[in-house]
Design a protein around this motif. Structure first.
Motif, PDB file in Angstrom:
ATOM      1  N   MET A  99       0.818  -1.210   0.000  1.00 54.09           N
ATOM      2  CA  MET A  99       0.000   0.000   0.000  1.00 54.09           C
ATOM      3  C   MET A  99       0.851   1.259   0.000  1.00 54.09           C
ATOM      4  SD  MET A  99      -3.245  -0.512   2.577  1.00 54.09           S
ATOM      5  CE  MET A  99      -3.494   1.270   2.565  1.00 54.09           C
ATOM      6  N   CYS A 100       1.819   1.293   0.896  1.00 54.68           N
ATOM      7  CA  CYS A 100       2.595   2.514   1.067  1.00 54.68           C
ATOM      8  C   CYS A 100       3.568   2.755  -0.076  1.00 54.68           C
ATOM      9  CB  CYS A 100       3.323   2.477   2.405  1.00 54.68           C
ATOM     10  SG  CYS A 100       2.190   2.627   3.818  1.00 54.68           S
ATOM     11  N   ALA A 101       3.746   1.762  -0.938  1.00 56.17           N
ATOM     12  CA  ALA A 101       4.530   1.984  -2.154  1.00 56.17           C
ATOM     13  C   ALA A 101       3.838   2.960  -3.092  1.00 56.17           C
ATOM     14  CB  ALA A 101       4.780   0.656  -2.865  1.00 56.17           C
ATOM     15  N   HIS A 102       2.571   3.252  -2.844  1.00 56.13           N
ATOM     16  CA  HIS A 102       1.825   4.225  -3.643  1.00 56.13           C
ATOM     17  C   HIS A 102       1.925   5.640  -3.085  1.00 56.13           C
ATOM     18  CE1 HIS A 102       0.067   1.173  -6.253  1.00 56.13           C
ATOM     19  NE2 HIS A 102      -0.154   0.447  -5.187  1.00 56.13           N
ATOM     20  N   LEU A 103       2.629   5.811  -1.989  1.00 51.60           N
ATOM     21  CA  LEU A 103       2.880   7.160  -1.477  1.00 51.60           C
ATOM     22  C   LEU A 103       3.796   7.930  -2.432  1.00 51.60           C
ATOM     23  CD1 LEU A 103       3.631   6.304   2.249  1.00 51.60           C
ATOM     24  CD2 LEU A 103       1.784   7.817   1.498  1.00 51.60           C
ATOM     25  N   VAL A 149      -1.553  -3.224  15.688  1.00 49.36           N
ATOM     26  CA  VAL A 149      -1.223  -1.813  15.888  1.00 49.36           C
ATOM     27  C   VAL A 149      -0.364  -1.580  17.139  1.00 49.36           C
ATOM     28  CG1 VAL A 149      -3.312  -1.231  17.202  1.00 49.36           C
ATOM     29  CG2 VAL A 149      -2.199   0.515  15.801  1.00 49.36           C
ATOM     30  N   ASP A 150      -0.458  -2.459  18.133  1.00 51.02           N
ATOM     31  CA  ASP A 150       0.340  -2.274  19.345  1.00 51.02           C
ATOM     32  C   ASP A 150       1.835  -2.357  19.065  1.00 51.02           C
ATOM     33  OD1 ASP A 150      -1.659  -2.212  21.703  1.00 51.02           O
ATOM     34  OD2 ASP A 150      -2.336  -3.905  20.501  1.00 51.02           O
ATOM     35  N   HIS A 151       2.200  -3.024  17.979  1.00 52.06           N
ATOM     36  CA  HIS A 151       3.613  -3.224  17.668  1.00 52.06           C
ATOM     37  C   HIS A 151       4.074  -2.387  16.474  1.00 52.06           C
ATOM     38  CE1 HIS A 151       3.156  -6.553  20.417  1.00 52.06           C
ATOM     39  NE2 HIS A 151       2.216  -7.065  19.657  1.00 52.06           N
ATOM     40  N   ALA A 152       3.201  -1.518  15.959  1.00 58.79           N
ATOM     41  CA  ALA A 152       3.521  -0.745  14.754  1.00 58.79           C
ATOM     42  C   ALA A 152       4.241   0.552  15.091  1.00 58.79           C
ATOM     43  CB  ALA A 152       2.244  -0.435  13.981  1.00 58.79           C
ATOM     44  N   ARG A 153       5.067   0.996  14.161  1.00 62.88           N
ATOM     45  CA  ARG A 153       5.713   2.309  14.282  1.00 62.88           C
ATOM     46  C   ARG A 153       5.001   3.363  13.456  1.00 62.88           C
ATOM     47  NH1 ARG A 153      12.070   0.849  13.979  1.00 62.88           N
ATOM     48  NH2 ARG A 153      11.451   0.437  11.846  1.00 62.88           N
ATOM     49  N   TRP A 154       4.270   2.920  12.429  1.00 62.14           N
ATOM     50  CA  TRP A 154       3.433   3.791  11.605  1.00 62.14           C
ATOM     51  C   TRP A 154       2.124   3.066  11.348  1.00 62.14           C
ATOM     52  CZ3 TRP A 154       5.208   8.513   9.227  1.00 62.14           C
ATOM     53  CH2 TRP A 154       6.564   8.784   9.387  1.00 62.14           C
ATOM     54  N   PHE A 173      -4.049   7.750   4.756  1.00 61.15           N
ATOM     55  CA  PHE A 173      -3.152   8.685   5.411  1.00 61.15           C
ATOM     56  C   PHE A 173      -2.185   7.916   6.306  1.00 61.15           C
ATOM     57  CE2 PHE A 173      -7.168  10.713   4.510  1.00 61.15           C
ATOM     58  CZ  PHE A 173      -6.811  11.948   3.974  1.00 61.15           C
ATOM     59  N   LEU A 174      -0.909   8.254   6.210  1.00 59.92           N
ATOM     60  CA  LEU A 174       0.135   7.583   6.977  1.00 59.92           C
ATOM     61  C   LEU A 174       0.498   8.415   8.203  1.00 59.92           C
ATOM     62  CD1 LEU A 174       2.255   5.265   7.144  1.00 59.92           C
ATOM     63  CD2 LEU A 174       3.794   6.784   5.864  1.00 59.92           C
ATOM     64  N   LEU A 175       0.420   7.794   9.386  1.00 55.09           N
ATOM     65  CA  LEU A 175       0.653   8.499  10.643  1.00 55.09           C
ATOM     66  C   LEU A 175       1.777   7.835  11.432  1.00 55.09           C
ATOM     67  CD1 LEU A 175      -3.064   8.711  11.836  1.00 55.09           C
ATOM     68  CD2 LEU A 175      -1.804  10.461  10.588  1.00 55.09           C
ATOM     69  N   PRO A 176       2.735   8.612  11.938  1.00 57.53           N
ATOM     70  CA  PRO A 176       3.734   8.044  12.842  1.00 57.53           C
ATOM     71  C   PRO A 176       3.103   7.735  14.197  1.00 57.53           C
ATOM     72  CG  PRO A 176       4.000  10.416  12.728  1.00 57.53           C
ATOM     73  CD  PRO A 176       2.932  10.064  11.725  1.00 57.53           C
ATOM     74  N   THR A 198      -8.207  -0.148  18.258  1.00 56.05           N
ATOM     75  CA  THR A 198      -8.729   1.080  17.672  1.00 56.05           C
ATOM     76  C   THR A 198      -7.693   2.201  17.762  1.00 56.05           C
ATOM     77  OG1 THR A 198     -10.995   0.474  18.230  1.00 56.05           O
ATOM     78  CG2 THR A 198     -10.558   2.810  17.850  1.00 56.05           C
ATOM     79  N   VAL A 199      -7.554   2.923  16.659  1.00 53.31           N
ATOM     80  CA  VAL A 199      -6.647   4.068  16.565  1.00 53.31           C
ATOM     81  C   VAL A 199      -7.451   5.347  16.791  1.00 53.31           C
ATOM     82  CG1 VAL A 199      -5.161   5.395  15.004  1.00 53.31           C
ATOM     83  CG2 VAL A 199      -5.071   2.891  14.998  1.00 53.31           C
ATOM     84  N   VAL A 200      -6.943   6.217  17.643  1.00 49.42           N
ATOM     85  CA  VAL A 200      -7.611   7.492  17.943  1.00 49.42           C
ATOM     86  C   VAL A 200      -6.703   8.634  17.505  1.00 49.42           C
ATOM     87  CG1 VAL A 200      -8.631   8.938  19.717  1.00 49.42           C
ATOM     88  CG2 VAL A 200      -8.764   6.447  19.923  1.00 49.42           C
ATOM     89  N   VAL A 201      -7.263   9.532  16.713  1.00 55.53           N
ATOM     90  CA  VAL A 201      -6.510  10.670  16.182  1.00 55.53           C
ATOM     91  C   VAL A 201      -7.235  11.954  16.579  1.00 55.53           C
ATOM     92  CG1 VAL A 201      -5.627  11.784  14.095  1.00 55.53           C
ATOM     93  CG2 VAL A 201      -5.710   9.280  14.243  1.00 55.53           C
ATOM     94  N   ASP A 202      -6.503  12.897  17.152  1.00 58.29           N
ATOM     95  CA  ASP A 202      -7.102  14.151  17.619  1.00 58.29           C
ATOM     96  C   ASP A 202      -6.516  15.337  16.854  1.00 58.29           C
ATOM     97  OD1 ASP A 202      -8.670  12.920  19.698  1.00 58.29           O
ATOM     98  OD2 ASP A 202      -6.823  12.704  20.852  1.00 58.29           O
ATOM     99  N   ASP A 203      -7.185  15.734  15.792  1.00 59.08           N
ATOM    100  CA  ASP A 203      -6.824  16.928  15.022  1.00 59.08           C
ATOM    101  C   ASP A 203      -5.335  16.950  14.665  1.00 59.08           C
ATOM    102  OD1 ASP A 203      -7.347  19.318  13.713  1.00 59.08           O
ATOM    103  OD2 ASP A 203      -6.855  20.527  15.482  1.00 59.08           O
ATOM    104  N   VAL A 204      -4.920  15.936  13.930  1.00 60.52           N
ATOM    105  CA  VAL A 204      -3.516  15.772  13.543  1.00 60.52           C
ATOM    106  C   VAL A 204      -3.310  16.237  12.109  1.00 60.52           C
ATOM    107  CG1 VAL A 204      -1.777  14.024  12.971  1.00 60.52           C
ATOM    108  CG2 VAL A 204      -2.950  13.946  15.169  1.00 60.52           C
ATOM    109  N   PHE A 205      -2.209  16.926  11.876  1.00 58.57           N
ATOM    110  CA  PHE A 205      -1.856  17.354  10.518  1.00 58.57           C
ATOM    111  C   PHE A 205      -1.101  16.236   9.803  1.00 58.57           C
ATOM    112  CE2 PHE A 205       1.407  19.217   7.677  1.00 58.57           C
ATOM    113  CZ  PHE A 205       0.558  19.775   6.712  1.00 58.57           C
ATOM    114  N   VAL A 206      -1.542  15.923   8.570  1.00 57.53           N
ATOM    115  CA  VAL A 206      -0.874  14.945   7.718  1.00 57.53           C
ATOM    116  C   VAL A 206      -0.427  15.660   6.455  1.00 57.53           C
ATOM    117  CG1 VAL A 206      -1.061  12.751   6.501  1.00 57.53           C
ATOM    118  CG2 VAL A 206      -2.357  13.111   8.610  1.00 57.53           C
ATOM    119  N   PRO A 207       0.868  15.757   6.209  1.00 59.64           N
ATOM    120  CA  PRO A 207       1.338  16.448   5.002  1.00 59.64           C
ATOM    121  C   PRO A 207       0.904  15.711   3.741  1.00 59.64           C
ATOM    122  CG  PRO A 207       3.162  15.348   6.117  1.00 59.64           C
ATOM    123  CD  PRO A 207       1.985  15.246   7.033  1.00 59.64           C
TER     124      PRO A 207
END
Length: 382
Positions: A99-103, A149-154, A173-176, A198-207
């Protein structure tokens, strides 16, 4: 983390996966209790080469290696024979590498600039809110079912975003790890150790360079110089990540069940294997497994080298679904002829029965959608 996979020879992945599968088997019961993989098992999957398997060659990945698709299937089955949850997470690592090869290149550099062995997780179903801002997007919300997800870096998350020239589109969207929290929400009847929290995101900027359009993922990279796994449509590959762990798990369960049944006796002290119904269940389960392997094997061969036609991905999704039904038939036969002892929570056959049923319920394997797509094509309606 040590890199053990040669980028030009992905057969090393199969060998390393067998060892990772043995380690995963030893930790399988503990994984069920904790609802996540043991950290050492999660690391063994990355070390084996699953995370780098479909990463572009320019970053040190193995996507361009001959036979990469088939070797991934073998490796997932090898891990699945020990623990299907671990194999499921291994498939996620490989799938997200593709998937991320399409970034855009800058986003790929952010992810793999220091090497290809990066543990990833993802939640594809669109959720949360996406707002366009200067230079990118802002995200807020919750995304469920992010296996490993507990073991992921992104982690990647999907969201509906404004289109450039028309209606809204699904983007990824790819998040660190620093940009999200993980909620401990995974309580499931099967695949318990996947830790699909579950992943929780609070108003995060993604370039902008850390996002891409879902349509590019579906269609594949149009660049003829791209690696074969990146060029073919997603539907040619997608079922592989889920079915091959199931194939390995059923193979392991069949072997365990056969050895156990050969020693079993009935209440009247006759051998359990003397019952015709037991022998019929064994033969039927083995036949169902072999048929599933044959169907998936054909899809793998076509994904590796066949000319991509309109029909090919439609037939692949049909065959993936039929293979899932065959695996269900196999585990249903085994569990039914296992009696009460086979239903004990420490019996691996019942764990595989639960895991395979959960696999078959995945959105990528739904029979009505997948059969309908191919049938409409065959009838000249699509």
């Amino acid at each position: 983390m040590t890199n053990t996979t040669d980028t030009t020879d992905t057969t090393n992945l199969v060998t390393a996966a067998s060892k990772a599968g043995e380690q995963a088997a030893e930790a399988a019961l503990a994984g069920e209790d904790s609802n996540r993989l043991d950290p050492a098992v999660a690391e063994s999957l990355v070390t084996a080469g699953f995370a780098r398997h479909f990463v572009p060659e320019r970053w040190g990945g193995s996507a361009a290696a001959p036979g990469a698709i088939g070797h991934l299937g073998e490796a997932l089955a090898a891990v699945g024979a020990g623990c299907m949850s671990a194999a499921w997470c291994a498939g996620v690592l490989a799938a997200l590498g593709r998937m991320c090869a399409h970034l855009p290149p800058e986003g790929q550099y952010d992810l793999w600039g220091d090497g290809p062995d990066v543990p990833l997780a993802g939640s594809l179903v669109p959720s949360g809110t996406v707002r366009a801002v200067d230079g990118g997007w802002r995200l807020t919300g919750q995304w469920s079912f992010a296996s490993g997800v507990d073991h992921a870096r992104w982690t990647t998350v999907g969201g509906v975003a404004p289109g450039t020239d028309g209606p809204p589109v699904l983007r990824h969207f790819l998040l660190p790890r620093s940009d999200y929290r993980v909620l401990d929400t995974w309580r499931n009847v099967g695949l318990r150790a996947t830790g699909s929290n579950t992943v929780v995101v609070d108003d995060v900027f993604v370039p902008a360079h850390r996002t891409f359009d879902h349509r590019t993922l579906l269609a594949g990279d149009p660049d003829p110089a791209a690696a074969r796994p990146h060029r073919i449509p997603l539907k040619l590959l997608n079922g592989l990540y889920f079915l091959c762990p199931g194939i390995g798990a059923v193979e392991g369960a069949l072997q365990t069940w056969t050895q156990w049944t050969a020693r079993r006796t009935e209440a009247n002290r006759t051998r359990t294997s003397d019952r015709p119904g037991v022998r019929l269940a064994l033969a039927g389960a083995a036949g169902h497994l072999d048929a599933a392997k044959a169907l998936v094997g054909r899809v793998v061969e076509e994904a590796e080298s066949a000319t991509v036609t309109t029909e090919l991905p439609l037939r692949a999704t049909r065959d993936y679904t039929v293979a899932a039904d065959l695996l269900l038939g196999a585990v249903n036969s085994l569990l039914r002829m296992s009696g009460s002892r086979g239903q004990s929570l420490d019996n691996p056959v019942q764990r595989v029965w639960r895991d395979v049923h959960c696999m078959a319920g995945h959105g990528a394997l739904q029979p009505d959608v997948n059969a309908d797509g191919w049938a409409r094509y065959a009838l000249g309606e699509a």
